[in-house]
Write a protein that holds these residues in place. Structure first.
Motif, short mmCIF file in Angstrom:
data_model
loop_
_atom_site.label_atom_id
_atom_site.label_comp_id
_atom_site.label_asym_id
_atom_site.label_seq_id
_atom_site.Cartn_x
_atom_site.Cartn_y
_atom_site.Cartn_z
N GLU B 242 0.84 -1.21 0.00
CA GLU B 242 0.00 0.00 0.00
C GLU B 242 0.87 1.26 0.00
O GLU B 242 1.95 1.26 0.63
CB GLU B 242 -0.86 -0.04 1.28
N SER B 244 2.57 4.58 1.04
CA SER B 244 2.96 5.13 2.36
C SER B 244 2.94 4.10 3.48
O SER B 244 2.99 4.45 4.66
CB SER B 244 2.09 6.32 2.77
N ARG B 245 2.84 2.85 3.11
CA ARG B 245 2.84 1.76 4.10
C ARG B 245 3.93 0.76 3.75
O ARG B 245 4.61 0.92 2.75
CB ARG B 245 1.48 1.04 4.10
N PHE B 259 9.01 -0.35 2.45
CA PHE B 259 8.06 0.77 2.33
C PHE B 259 7.88 1.21 0.89
O PHE B 259 8.84 1.23 0.10
CB PHE B 259 8.56 1.97 3.16
N TYR B 261 6.59 4.54 -1.28
CA TYR B 261 6.30 5.98 -1.10
C TYR B 261 6.69 6.72 -2.37
O TYR B 261 7.74 6.45 -2.95
CB TYR B 261 7.06 6.52 0.12
N GLU B 281 4.76 -1.41 10.89
CA GLU B 281 3.34 -1.19 11.18
C GLU B 281 3.02 0.30 11.21
O GLU B 281 1.87 0.69 11.40
CB GLU B 281 2.97 -1.86 12.51
N LYS B 283 3.69 4.30 9.29
CA LYS B 283 3.52 4.76 7.91
C LYS B 283 4.47 5.92 7.62
O LYS B 283 5.15 6.41 8.53
CB LYS B 283 2.07 5.15 7.66
#
Lengths: 120, 344
Positions: B242, B244-245, B259, B261, B281, B283
């Motif tokens: 996902e 930004s995750r 990550f 981004y 966990e 962001k």
């Protein structure tokens, strides 16, 4: 947590899961859950005594379960008389009793319960 | 995350949780006192204080010990974890009041030092059921004191996260000592099926939670990834991560957070330098990986906290092959800059 800490946590809790219940069981296996009174009261006397004239010697062989055990004189009619002193743990205690004392009461001062009644 | 140390770091959420802790403690104490005096009017105040604060500390200790595994099993409990430190210090204060009153009540009226009296009034150290249980409580209180007094970030920073964590794992020893203190003390004097069963159920709950969480984590640690010919581990298609995750991936038993981004991918070690929080966990906030526990931040491409902060975590190289993200299992030293790869 890093891998080492995760492992340490796991082994610690396996240890707690195995050892602690064993110790809990050993601690309570001889308790009497049918009575709310102290276990001292249900078993044999943890104290012995000797009387020489007006001098009463009390030997505490095993520690008393009550945290504040007071010794009282017993009058001839069985009533509770003067306070003689306090038993604080294992050891030898000596008290001077009044003439005509029939015996002693050992009381739990906090719960105000009679622990032992000893007649001479 | 702050540059200077404050005695207590409060924010709106922490204040709300602290109010909850204080109200819970006050309600419990009021109920305990009321019920004790109603059911036993002859009971003296010192006895009720000793019992009320002792039982309160035990209940709080159980809650504190349950928070860690609960968050590993369900992330909904994370907000409770952020506030665990204040709960721990409050529990220590309750235990301290219990200890002080017990020492004054049972040991301070003689002609010897109360602490000396605590260790010598019952010398039946060879027995189990007659064991001097107060000594166990004393050592448990000592451990809780060390933990409460070093709970501040100042000590965490100066002792190093590893040493601090080891020190704070002594809470498990304190828990065992507290349980034995109660079983060899209060339960010997007043046998009650209810209180014995309650404490036993507390032990059963904690053991179950910790072991379920531990075995779940072990399963993840044992994960063996598919490798390419160069030994890089196959992770997942980039679309699976996902924006930004992160995706948390296991490499040689250690967790790595990959990550996504701004159309890029970077990988860093999953463990925050502050208190070991799971960075994966968190962001990306303001271009930085933000730890979900206490907001510590790291730049995703080099694992360094933005200046003036100095925390650093290991970094990992990534590449995309045939639409799959691959990770080099060999970690780079903490703070090493690795150019991010395109996620498309």
């Amino acid at each position: 947590m890093i891998a080492g800490q995760r492992k340490a946590h796991k082994y610690i809790w396996i240890g707690i899961a195995v050892v602690l219940p064993l110790l809990m069981f050993l601690a309570i296996k001889d308790l009497d859950f049918t009575s709310a009174r102290t276990s001292d009261a249900s078993g044999e006397l943890p104290v012995s005594f000797s009387l020489s004239g007006q001098s009463l010697k009390i030997q505490v062989d095993t520690p008393l379960k009550s945290t504040a055990s007071l010794v009282y004189e017993m009058y001839t009619d069985g009533s509770r008389g003067n306070i003689l002193g306090q038993l604080e743990g294992r050891g030898s205690y000596e008290f001077l009793i009044s003439p005509g004392t029939k015996g002693i009461y050992i009381m739990d001062a906090i719960k105000k319960e009679e622990l032992f009644k000893i007649e001479f | 995350m702050g540059l200077d140390y404050k005695w207590v770091f409060w924010n709106t959420h922490k204040k709300a949780y602290d109010r909850l802790i204080v109200s819970g403690m006050v309600i419990y104490l009021v109920l305990f006192f009321t019920i004790s005096f109603l059911t036993n009017p002859e009971i003296i105040a010192e006895t009720v204080i000793i019992r009320a604060f002792g039982s309160l500390a035990i209940i709080m200790l159980h809650i504190i010990l349950a928070i860690g595994p609960l968050t590993r099993l369900n992330t909904k409990f994370l907000p409770v974890l952020y506030n665990r430190r204040h709960l721990g210090v409050s529990m220590f204060l309750a235990a301290l009041i219990h200890g002080i009153f017990a020492i004054i009540h049972f040991h301070a009226l003689g002609n010897v030092n109360p602490i000396y009296s605590l260790f010598t009034s019952n010398m039946d150290y060879g027995s189990l059921t007659n064991f001097p249980f107060q000594v166990l409580g004393f050592f448990a209180l000592l451990i809780l004191f060390v933990m409460a007094s070093t709970s501040h970030d100042f000590f965490l920073h100066n002792l190093s996260a590893k040493t601090w964590k080891r020190l704070h794992m002594m809470v498990y020893l304190a828990y065992a000592l507290v349980i034995l203190h109660v079983f060899l003390g209060a339960f010997q004097q007043e046998t009650s099926v209810f209180t014995t069963a309650t404490l036993f159920l507390g032990w059963l709950t904690l053991v179950s939670l910790h072991l379920v969480a531990a075995f779940k984590e072990s399963k993840v640690d044992r994960f063996v990834a598919e490798k390419n010919t160069e030994g890089w581990h196959k992770v997942c298609p980039p679309e699976e991560i996902e924006e930004s995750r992160a995706k948390i991936f296991t490499v040689k038993g250690e967790r790595v957070a990959i990550f996504k981004y701004d159309g890029k991918l970077s990988a860093i070690h999953n463990v925050c330098k502050h208190q070991g929080g799971p960075l994966g966990e968190g962001k990306i906030v303001d271009g930085c990986v933000t730890c979900p526990w206490h907001g510590y931040q790291y730049l995703p491409h080099n694992g360094q906290s933005p200046p003036p902060f100095t925390e650093k975590v290991k970094t990992y190289a990534l590449k995309i092959e045939k639409g799959m993200v691959y990770i080099n299992p060999k970690a780079f030293p903490e703070g090493t800059a690795i150019p991010p790869i395109s996620s498309s």
